[in-house]
Each structure stands twice: as C-alpha cells, then as structure tokens.
Design a protein around this motif. Structure first.
Motif, PDB file in Angstrom:
ATOM      1  N   LEU A 268      33.585  40.629  38.096  1.00 40.19           N
ATOM      2  CA  LEU A 268      33.889  39.812  39.270  1.00 40.19           C
ATOM      3  C   LEU A 268      35.255  39.148  39.130  1.00 40.19           C
ATOM      4  O   LEU A 268      36.034  39.076  40.095  1.00 40.19           O
ATOM      5  CB  LEU A 268      32.806  38.756  39.484  1.00 40.19           C
TER       6      LEU A 268
ATOM      7  N   TYR B 262      26.942  41.877  41.589  1.00 41.75           N
ATOM      8  CA  TYR B 262      28.361  42.155  41.789  1.00 41.75           C
ATOM      9  C   TYR B 262      28.680  42.490  43.242  1.00 41.75           C
ATOM     10  O   TYR B 262      29.598  41.916  43.834  1.00 41.75           O
ATOM     11  CB  TYR B 262      28.812  43.301  40.876  1.00 41.75           C
TER      12      TYR B 262
ATOM     13  N   GLU C 215      35.991  39.323  48.964  1.00 35.22           N
ATOM     14  CA  GLU C 215      36.933  40.137  49.734  1.00 35.22           C
ATOM     15  C   GLU C 215      37.113  39.583  51.149  1.00 35.22           C
ATOM     16  O   GLU C 215      38.249  39.511  51.653  1.00 35.22           O
ATOM     17  CB  GLU C 215      36.453  41.581  49.799  1.00 35.22           C
TER      18      GLU C 215
ATOM     19  N   ALA D 181      37.858  41.676  39.770  1.00 40.97           N
ATOM     20  CA  ALA D 181      37.971  41.915  41.208  1.00 40.97           C
ATOM     21  C   ALA D 181      38.759  40.798  41.878  1.00 40.97           C
ATOM     22  O   ALA D 181      39.567  41.044  42.789  1.00 40.97           O
ATOM     23  CB  ALA D 181      36.581  42.038  41.831  1.00 40.97           C
TER      24      ALA D 181
ATOM     25  N   GLU E 135      31.201  40.273  45.378  1.00 38.21           N
ATOM     26  CA  GLU E 135      32.531  40.859  45.582  1.00 38.21           C
ATOM     27  C   GLU E 135      32.838  40.993  47.069  1.00 38.21           C
ATOM     28  O   GLU E 135      33.982  40.770  47.506  1.00 38.21           O
ATOM     29  CB  GLU E 135      32.607  42.223  44.898  1.00 38.21           C
TER      30      GLU E 135
END
Length: 397
Positions: free
Chosen positions: A48, A363, A371, A51, A367
């Motif tokens: 994470l 995740y 985003e 990301a 995520e």
C-alpha cells in the motif's frame, strides 16, 4: 504545496472476543500472533505504501509497543525499508518517542542514515509517547516533557555539528564525543514535527519553528491547537504562520459512491473500536499534568470510569464524525467538499494525514480509495482552495 500523507498503524486485526481480555495493550499475550499471517499483513502494508508513492501521495509512519493495534514497533526499520522501496514520496516518522529512549544520539544517527538513503525525502517527528507504553519501556514518567525537549535539542545539535565531536552535559542526557556519521542529507536538517493534542505543547512547538501534527482532534480541537501555534509564532514576529507547518490526522475513505465511501469509513472505525486499555496503564502517576490528574481522581471517586482519550468516538454516529472532521468519507465530490469546509473552519493547514487502512481492510479496497483521492480530490483541492491566496485570519473567521 498541500501534502496528503497516507498512513496505517499496521494492526494485527485477528483478535479473540473482547470479553476474554482486559487490555489490548501492555499485557496482551503474543501467543495470539500468527507469524505467517503477520508476514502477509506486512506485505499488504508495504504494498500500500508503494502504491501511495506511485500515486503521488506521501507516507506517514509511527510506532507503538506491546500491542496488537500496531505491529510496527520500530519506526526506523519501516522508514529504512521504504527509503529503498519508494522513489518520490516524502517519508514522515510521527514519530520517534524520544522521551522513552535513553540515547537520543542513536535516534539522530538512525534518522541521518535514512535521510541519506532516501535522497533527502525524510521528515522527522518527535513524540512524547503515550502513557500505556511507560511500563513496557521501563521509563520514568516524571518530567517526561522536559526529557523530551532536551532530547530534541540534542538531536538537532548532533545533526548540525560537522566539525568534530562535542560533549553534551544536560540535565537528563550525558554524552561524550557526539559525532554523527553519516551527516543528514538535507541542510541544515530534515523538517521536524511534533505530534500533540495539547495547546501548551503547540506553543512550545511554534517556539522552535517545528511542524505541528495533531490526530483526531476534530475541527474545534484543531482550530484551538492551530491557534495556539499561530499565536505563539506571532509573538515571535511571524505575521502569518506558513500553512506547511500545520498537519491534521483523520480517517479517510473515498468510494465511487457516497455509500461505498461511508462503508469504507465504517471499516476504518476498527481503529477506534479495538483500542481497549486497562485503566492502570492510562492513569500513570507522574505522566499527567497534576490538574488533569486531579480531575481524573475526582471522576473516579464519583464513579465515572477512566476511558481512552478517543472513547467518545467509539459510539459516535458516522454523520457526527463526518460533520466534526474526525472522518472524511464519500464519493470524491463529497470528500472534496468536506475537506474544503474543514480547511476553512480551522484557518488553513498544509498537511492532510490520512489513515487509509485499519482492521482487515485489504489491498484492493484501500488502493482504490487512495487512487480516487489522488486523482479526483487532491489536484482539485490544491488548485481551487489551497493555492488560492486566502489569508489565514480570514479563513479562520
């Protein structure tokens, strides 16, 4: 620039029924921990953060001890891993509990190494440490704040002294031949933060020109803390406090729809709902200000139980938490509106530290929320709100 930081306390969420244990901290047995499950959890948490780096978000890390709520007991280790695993994100340690450490010079060395490894992407936070980690750390609770500030002063001197060793004979720390290798990458040193929920510490933080971070204070609490910081900075001749010096931590989840965002926020509440602490680990003699401790004793005498500082949030309706700025959730438009409203209520700030994961949140779920925030909320907020030249005093009004 307005910065958005991602954060998870890296919990071990697979707990027995709450009625089977008195406290999740200090004496909670590690026999409950499954190392194989723990390996998979660490993989999720570090993935994470990777990301976040790719999405243009920054990263905040902390540490806690003897608890399942945070299996990151050494912030230098997590920082070191991410210094090599990320490329762009700033890395904030919020932070190093220096009043619990016998050797602040070691903290100076650890942070200097990570600053170089990360190519100057480190922000260093100092924290006093929570009362329930006094006994696991075997430290003296009396005069912790004084030790804390002396430790901070020693670390800063160690970072900024490059012409050979110096001696330190303070009230609490005594060091010969302080000579930190490597030296820090950033000049004169990485940005320094202090985390607090105290207006007194806010003023002391402003005196030193450090950044201020506060967690789950709500709009009213954040306004009070930020005001204390600004007032003290103004006394030192600073007409307007740079917004970049102020940071706020909240629970944040962005969904494709409002309902998806609210459902994610309910999952984040694991952090609030699973923080059971026995009273003897919270009300530690010598740690709490005498006047505050007197009120605690009066409450106990009248039959009011001692509860966690965030206990009032455990049962609060989600709508109330959204309104008061403890939680930001919904679709991107909704979260944007919540962030703008909060920003103006507290008079502006430059760092939004988002707890994006808690409990068993996986995740893919987290995520996607990150985003949506990075793509649809953050750029719009920077362009339409943060970069607009609105005086802090006007915004606060």
């Amino acid at each position: 620039m307005f910065r958005a930081w991602t954060f998870t306390e890296m919990p071990y969420p697979h707990l027995p029924p709450e009625n089977t244990y008195e406290s999740l901290r200090v004496d909670f047995p590690s026999s409950i921990y499954d190392p194989e499950v723990g390996y998979q959890l660490y993989k999720t948490y570090f993935d994470l953060y990777k990301a976040a780096d790719e999405l243009g978000l920054d990263i905040m890390l902390n540490e806690h001890h003897a608890t399942a709520t945070c299996v990151a007991p050494a912030v230098p280790l997590t920082l070191a891993a991410l210094a090599r695993d990320t490329r762009n994100a700033r890395l904030l340690a919020l932070g190093n509990p220096i009043a619990n450490r016998n050797t602040p010079v070691r903290v100076a060395e650890e942070m200097a190494m990570i600053d170089v490894m990360s190519h100057g992407r480190l922000d260093v936070g100092f924290v006093r440490g929570v009362p329930y980690e006094i006994s696991p750390g075997n430290v003296q609770p009396v005069e912790m704040k004084e030790r804390f500030w002396e430790g901070a002063d020693l670390i800063l001197k160690a970072w900024q002294t490059h012409d050979g060793p110096f001696n330190w004979e303070g009230r609490y720390y005594h060091h010969r031949q302080v000579n930190v290798w490597p030296r820090v990458y950033q000049d004169p040193h990485p940005p320094v933060w202090v985390a607090t929920q105290s207006t007194g510490t806010s003023r002391e933080t402003a005196e030193r020109g450090f950044n201020l971070g506060t967690i789950l204070a709500g709009a009213d609490g954040a306004l009070e803390l930020f005001k204390a910081y600004r007032d003290r900075a103004a006394e030192d001749g600073l007409a307007v406090t740079p917004r970049e010096r102020l940071g706020y931590v909240a629970l944040v989840f962005v969904g494709d729809t409002d309902e998806a965002g609210f459902e994610g926020a309910r999952k984040l509440r694991w952090y609030l709902e699973h923080n059971k602490i026995a009273p003897q680990f919270m009300n530690v003699p010598g740690y709490i200000d005498a006047r505050v401790r007197a009120r605690i004793l009066q409450n106990e005498a009248s039959g009011k139980p001692l509860v966690s500082p965030i206990e009032h949030l455990v049962t609060a309706p989600l709508e109330q938490m959204l309104d008061e700025g403890y939680v930001f959730a919904g679709n991107p438009d909704t979260v944007y509106a919540q962030l703008e409203r909060f920003y103006r209520r507290v008079g502006g700030f430059g760092n939004f530290i988002m707890m994006v994961q808690s409990g068993t949140m996986g995740y893919d779920l987290v995520e996607h929320s990150m985003e949506l925030f990075a793509r649809e909320v953050l750029p719009r907020f920077r362009e339409n709100v943060y970069d607009v030249d609105t005086p802090v005093a006007a915004a606060a009004a």
